[in-house]
Motif scaffolding. Structure first.
Motif, PDB file in Angstrom:
ATOM      1  N   THR B 173       1.900 -19.718   5.387  1.00 30.82           N
ATOM      2  CA  THR B 173       0.795 -19.324   6.262  1.00 30.82           C
ATOM      3  C   THR B 173      -0.496 -20.029   5.875  1.00 30.82           C
ATOM      4  OG1 THR B 173       1.798 -17.169   6.646  1.00 30.82           O
ATOM      5  CG2 THR B 173      -0.534 -17.370   7.147  1.00 30.82           C
ATOM      6  N   GLY B 174      -0.790 -20.074   4.572  1.00 32.18           N
ATOM      7  CA  GLY B 174      -2.005 -20.741   4.112  1.00 32.18           C
ATOM      8  C   GLY B 174      -1.990 -22.224   4.451  1.00 32.18           C
ATOM      9  N   VAL B 175      -0.839 -22.859   4.239  1.00 34.85           N
ATOM     10  CA  VAL B 175      -0.707 -24.289   4.548  1.00 34.85           C
ATOM     11  C   VAL B 175      -0.893 -24.527   6.046  1.00 34.85           C
ATOM     12  CG1 VAL B 175       1.009 -26.150   4.679  1.00 34.85           C
ATOM     13  CG2 VAL B 175       0.697 -24.876   2.539  1.00 34.85           C
ATOM     14  N   GLU B 176      -0.291 -23.669   6.850  1.00 38.45           N
ATOM     15  CA  GLU B 176      -0.390 -23.850   8.300  1.00 38.45           C
ATOM     16  C   GLU B 176      -1.822 -23.635   8.794  1.00 38.45           C
ATOM     17  OE1 GLU B 176       4.296 -22.745   9.154  1.00 38.45           O
ATOM     18  OE2 GLU B 176       2.787 -21.179   9.332  1.00 38.45           O
ATOM     19  N   LEU B 177      -2.482 -22.590   8.281  1.00 43.94           N
ATOM     20  CA  LEU B 177      -3.871 -22.339   8.676  1.00 43.94           C
ATOM     21  C   LEU B 177      -4.782 -23.498   8.255  1.00 43.94           C
ATOM     22  CD1 LEU B 177      -4.376 -18.538   7.872  1.00 43.94           C
ATOM     23  CD2 LEU B 177      -4.582 -19.615  10.122  1.00 43.94           C
ATOM     24  N   THR B 264     -16.400 -18.728   6.051  1.00 43.53           N
ATOM     25  CA  THR B 264     -15.119 -18.300   6.609  1.00 43.53           C
ATOM     26  C   THR B 264     -14.090 -18.343   5.496  1.00 43.53           C
ATOM     27  OG1 THR B 264     -15.758 -19.320   8.702  1.00 43.53           O
ATOM     28  CG2 THR B 264     -13.445 -18.653   8.467  1.00 43.53           C
ATOM     29  N   ILE B 265     -13.610 -17.167   5.109  1.00 53.83           N
ATOM     30  CA  ILE B 265     -12.611 -17.055   4.045  1.00 53.83           C
ATOM     31  C   ILE B 265     -11.404 -16.326   4.632  1.00 53.83           C
ATOM     32  CG2 ILE B 265     -12.154 -16.208   1.708  1.00 53.83           C
ATOM     33  CD1 ILE B 265     -15.229 -16.128   1.273  1.00 53.83           C
ATOM     34  N   LEU B 266     -10.245 -16.919   4.486  1.00 50.94           N
ATOM     35  CA  LEU B 266      -9.040 -16.307   5.046  1.00 50.94           C
ATOM     36  C   LEU B 266      -8.059 -16.011   3.915  1.00 50.94           C
ATOM     37  CD1 LEU B 266      -8.620 -18.660   8.150  1.00 50.94           C
ATOM     38  CD2 LEU B 266      -9.902 -16.510   7.981  1.00 50.94           C
ATOM     39  N   TRP B 267      -7.299 -14.940   4.077  1.00 51.31           N
ATOM     40  CA  TRP B 267      -6.435 -14.453   3.014  1.00 51.31           C
ATOM     41  C   TRP B 267      -4.966 -14.618   3.402  1.00 51.31           C
ATOM     42  CZ3 TRP B 267      -7.575 -13.058  -1.822  1.00 51.31           C
ATOM     43  CH2 TRP B 267      -6.609 -12.372  -2.563  1.00 51.31           C
ATOM     44  N   ALA B 268      -4.250 -15.401   2.614  1.00 52.23           N
ATOM     45  CA  ALA B 268      -2.816 -15.581   2.881  1.00 52.23           C
ATOM     46  C   ALA B 268      -2.072 -15.534   1.559  1.00 52.23           C
ATOM     47  CB  ALA B 268      -2.593 -16.917   3.596  1.00 52.23           C
ATOM     48  N   ALA B 269      -2.509 -14.610   0.678  1.00 56.85           N
ATOM     49  CA  ALA B 269      -2.053 -14.681  -0.711  1.00 56.85           C
ATOM     50  C   ALA B 269      -1.000 -13.663  -1.103  1.00 56.85           C
ATOM     51  CB  ALA B 269      -3.249 -14.558  -1.650  1.00 56.85           C
ATOM     52  N   GLY B 270      -0.846 -12.600  -0.341  1.00 54.71           N
ATOM     53  CA  GLY B 270       0.131 -11.636  -0.815  1.00 54.71           C
ATOM     54  C   GLY B 270       0.449 -10.582   0.219  1.00 54.71           C
ATOM     55  N   ALA B 364       7.705 -25.453   6.913  1.00 55.55           N
ATOM     56  CA  ALA B 364       6.270 -25.177   7.009  1.00 55.55           C
ATOM     57  C   ALA B 364       5.623 -26.348   7.713  1.00 55.55           C
ATOM     58  CB  ALA B 364       5.657 -24.984   5.623  1.00 55.55           C
ATOM     59  N   VAL B 365       4.709 -26.058   8.628  1.00 56.47           N
ATOM     60  CA  VAL B 365       4.129 -27.105   9.455  1.00 56.47           C
ATOM     61  C   VAL B 365       2.720 -27.413   8.963  1.00 56.47           C
ATOM     62  CG1 VAL B 365       3.139 -25.592  11.209  1.00 56.47           C
ATOM     63  CG2 VAL B 365       3.934 -27.859  11.848  1.00 56.47           C
ATOM     64  N   ILE B 366       2.351 -28.674   9.049  1.00 57.95           N
ATOM     65  CA  ILE B 366       1.044 -29.121   8.554  1.00 57.95           C
ATOM     66  C   ILE B 366       0.386 -29.943   9.651  1.00 57.95           C
ATOM     67  CG2 ILE B 366      -0.161 -30.417   6.744  1.00 57.95           C
ATOM     68  CD1 ILE B 366       2.857 -30.115   5.370  1.00 57.95           C
ATOM     69  N   GLY B 367      -0.540 -29.330  10.372  1.00 60.44           N
ATOM     70  CA  GLY B 367      -1.238 -30.056  11.436  1.00 60.44           C
ATOM     71  C   GLY B 367      -0.357 -30.293  12.650  1.00 60.44           C
ATOM     72  N   ASN B 368      -0.753 -31.268  13.449  1.00 58.34           N
ATOM     73  CA  ASN B 368      -0.166 -31.428  14.780  1.00 58.34           C
ATOM     74  C   ASN B 368       1.188 -32.124  14.785  1.00 58.34           C
ATOM     75  OD1 ASN B 368      -0.788 -30.443  17.235  1.00 58.34           O
ATOM     76  ND2 ASN B 368      -2.491 -31.831  17.632  1.00 58.34           N
ATOM     77  N   ASN B 369       1.546 -32.853  13.765  1.00 58.26           N
ATOM     78  CA  ASN B 369       2.846 -33.525  13.813  1.00 58.26           C
ATOM     79  C   ASN B 369       3.444 -33.803  12.432  1.00 58.26           C
ATOM     80  OD1 ASN B 369       1.041 -35.491  13.153  1.00 58.26           O
ATOM     81  ND2 ASN B 369       1.147 -36.537  15.128  1.00 58.26           N
ATOM     82  N   HIS B 370       3.107 -32.949  11.472  1.00 55.30           N
ATOM     83  CA  HIS B 370       3.734 -33.046  10.162  1.00 55.30           C
ATOM     84  C   HIS B 370       4.326 -31.692   9.789  1.00 55.30           C
ATOM     85  CE1 HIS B 370       1.829 -36.890   9.632  1.00 55.30           C
ATOM     86  NE2 HIS B 370       2.430 -37.048   8.479  1.00 55.30           N
TER      87      HIS B 370
END
Lengths: 454, 454
Positions: B173-177, B264-270, B364-370
């Protein structure tokens, strides 16, 4: 040198409100030798004629909203500012926002209208109106939660209360809402529940005048009523609402008092000018009409303030046919374009004619494939009017970026009867579902209500 | 005779939670000789693997949500109930909801997990997690309002704070965000603002372990990090968060203390088990793990309660490879299907083997095409992994009703870089925009907070 300074030798047009009027003024000025600042408290333009489709679960918000930065923000001469205008100062030629002040040479105000409860603002919590995306999502939640509640309750009387939907106001919005809810209850979801028969849901449309769509020709009103009744809508005319609470609607019919028990009550009965209207009237000594709209000159300016214009629903333009222009998107677009052209002409030292609106007709849609259309030279009803309606809306959506998807979504909905957007959103918390969803406004103060809305 | 009575001679399977686990159990039982009641507090199934795309403005809620009544509610043996389960009574074989009680013969519980702040629940208001549609819309509002604020403010330091986005947690989730926010800032919206350069926005991904995607093979973690860095994400590993407030993130790196100023801080840690977990453990004497998940038997039942099953993220299944199964959709679907089959077998007096999960891989997806993909027999990265990701998701969406539109929306977004859903929704009221949008949780009591969430 910042972008702002680079623009600073040009006359500055400040536009307040990114609705149809303000947006079309900004679009038209995108290549003109002026600098433009478009201020809106939202970051998107709302295609309001389709808002009822969000409220009834056929379309998603993003399908009828376009970010203002995408429509006009990439024009080199245009700044988009997300802020709310709280005051104007005509002497200093200043617009005061919550988070800043901006100077103008020309000011164009198109902040629109909101619901009018005719002195009964407390009705709003039990009978919301449909003006914003948030209104639409709230109404969608109420409609679809009502069926869920009816499914769960065991008392037949309570079931019936939850299965009764009352819409107050027989103008286009009321007609469109009533038709769409009837389609949902009597067709789309009739197989989805085990303990209720949604085809027995009662949808009541209440109008104060003697027919629905009062501004339309009489025969179109009659056809609209017939189409509504065919969909299973009860149309009650010559009715005045005397009181509204959580589950009861009191209406007067001549000398008679009537009561309707309904858990979902929607308000489509009147509009009043946006909050900025009083401030404008005070600062400019402009006259207003009974709904608080600003009386404008033949060129849409405010009397004695030739550089301040009021456009769209907020303007009362009474220089044509001795009656005000209707509060519809085509009028707003024309007014926005006219003022843009007038400003450019003024800068060139030219004069142009007074504003005049060329009526392209009126349209109201009833359910999935009926409409009535008054195009002036011809009156249509049924599927032909519906096709005119579809193509007219796609034509106007072309100017934004959503047309293709909306067209696809419509096609999809037409064949699947709108499976997509029937979501009940907004957190469901520790409290009782029903009271939490419908009554949270009852016991809280005004400042808390503001928080709720956020 | 009501539908409920007609069904009453059959064994009754009550399923709590319409996520992947509960929904697949319900689907599998749709034609079995049992009656099924599916209880959820929402009226829709959420396709959670795509939730980050709603949070980053690429998809609309309706595109990843399907009403439960449409997926399983039309099965003749299945009741869908919109309610929240608050207790269970294994002696009486009863489930207690807010608005009613239901008896079961078999109980299947899949209420999932929520965010885990490791004892710092007050961080949530400044660093929300991503579990619900409401979370996603809140995060979307924060991301896009941040650019608007940066555009308006004049102090370079404040601008930079608003242009800094910190994501805590380097799992999928963190990687995708992080990847999606970097795409937005550095590509999609770079032409939309006049006073800021969004390509200078700083996106920081913070991970406590020594690499992102810790459960993946090391070389895929390295490739994921390289792809993120190519998109302009700063990846900080071996960092523990020590404090979070409105605009400051304190982290520890070995002996060093570091501070990041970010609005802007987002939480995807647990994650931790849903609220029902404690009640289940108390009523059944089930063991739980440190995250509150229920320890299950090899057949997914609770020890000494052979008719109560726990499925999906809420279950801790440790009978395979001596480590718990990961909390991902494929595991949940398999568990839901398994329990459905087990119940049918039990009713026929048959036995079936213990549950075992066939790993189909992780993506896990990273950006628009990775993306990075570990399919067991092969490890992929880059566009090939992204294509696997796209088709895997479309394949699973096929089972619901949205696949076609989501596919079209993806295609559309791919070529237009996501113009559609970048809306800042939620009323903007009388208060200061910034404080109103970000700080309203600070000064209100808990009961008021509940109201806000509604």
């Amino acid at each position: 040198m910042s972008n702002l300074e680079k623009r600073s030798s040009l006359p500055h047009v400040v536009i307040v409100g990114g609705g149809f009027a303000g947006l079309y003024a900004a679009k038209e000025l995108g290549n003109a030798p002026v600098k433009v600042t478009l201020i809106d408290k939202r970051n998107f333009h709302l295609f309001q004629p389709l808002l009822y489709q969000v409220a009834t679960g056929s379309l998603s918000p993003a399908e009828i909203c376009s970010p203002l930065r995408l429509i006009v923000g990439r024009n080199k001469n245009t700044h988009v500012v997300l802020d709310e205008v709280v005051d104007i100062n005509p002497e200093q030629k200043q617009v005061i926002m919550r988070e800043g002040v901006v100077n103008y040479d020309y000011l164009v105000i198109g902040t629109g209208v909101s619901h009018h409860y005719f002195g009964n603002d407390h009705w709003e919590q039990d009978a919301p109106g449909l003006k914003s995306i948030e209104n639409a999502l709230d109404i969608r939640r109420r409609i679809f939660l009502a069926f869920e509640e009816a499914e769960k309750l065991s008392s037949p009387q309570e079931k019936q209360e939850w299965l009764t939907f009352a819409i107050v106001g027989g103008g286009p919005t009321g007609v469109e809402l009533a038709g769409a809810i009837a389609e949902i209850a009597h067709k789309s979801i009739k197989k989805d529940f085990k303990e209720i028969d949604t085809t027995k849901a009662r949808i009541v449309l209440i109008e104060g005048m003697n027919r629905v769509l009062p501004p339309y020709p009489e025969d179109l009103s009659a056809k609209a009523q017939a189409s509504l009744e065919e969909l299973g809508v009860e149309v009650l005319t010559n009715r005045m609402v005397t009181n509204i609470d959580k589950n009861t609607l009191n209406i007067r019919h001549g000398e008679q008092e009537e009561t309707i028990k309904a858990r979902t009550i929607l308000w489509a009965a009147g509009v009043k000018a946006s909050g900025l209207s009083e401030i404008i009237a005070d600062r400019t000594s402009a006259e207003t009409d009974r709904a608080g709209r600003i009386m404008v000159e033949p060129d849409l300016s405010i009397k004695n303030h030739p550089n301040i214009f009021v456009v769209g629903d907020l303007a009362h333009f009474a220089h044509q046919d001795n009656k005000p222009l209707p509060g519809i998107a085509p009028v707003a677009m024309e007014e926005g374009r006219y003022v843009a052209g007038l400003i450019v002409a003024k800068e060139k030292g030219r004069q142009i004619e007074s504003f005049s609106y060329v009526d392209k007709g009126s349209l109201a849609v009833i359910g999935n494939n009926h409409a009535v259309a008054n195009l002036g030279f011809v009156k249509l009803s049924g599927i032909s009017a519906w096709l005119v309606w579809v193509f007219a809306h796609i034509y106007y959506l072309i100017e934004f970026d959503n047309k293709l998807l909306v067209m696809l979504q419509w096609g999809w909905n037409y064949f699947t009867r709108g499976r997509g957007a029937r979501l009940i959103t907004g957190e469901i918390s520790e409290k009782n579902l029903v009271s939490q969803s419908f009554n949270h406004g009852n016991s809280v103060s005004n400042s808390e209500k503001e928080l709720i809305k956020s």
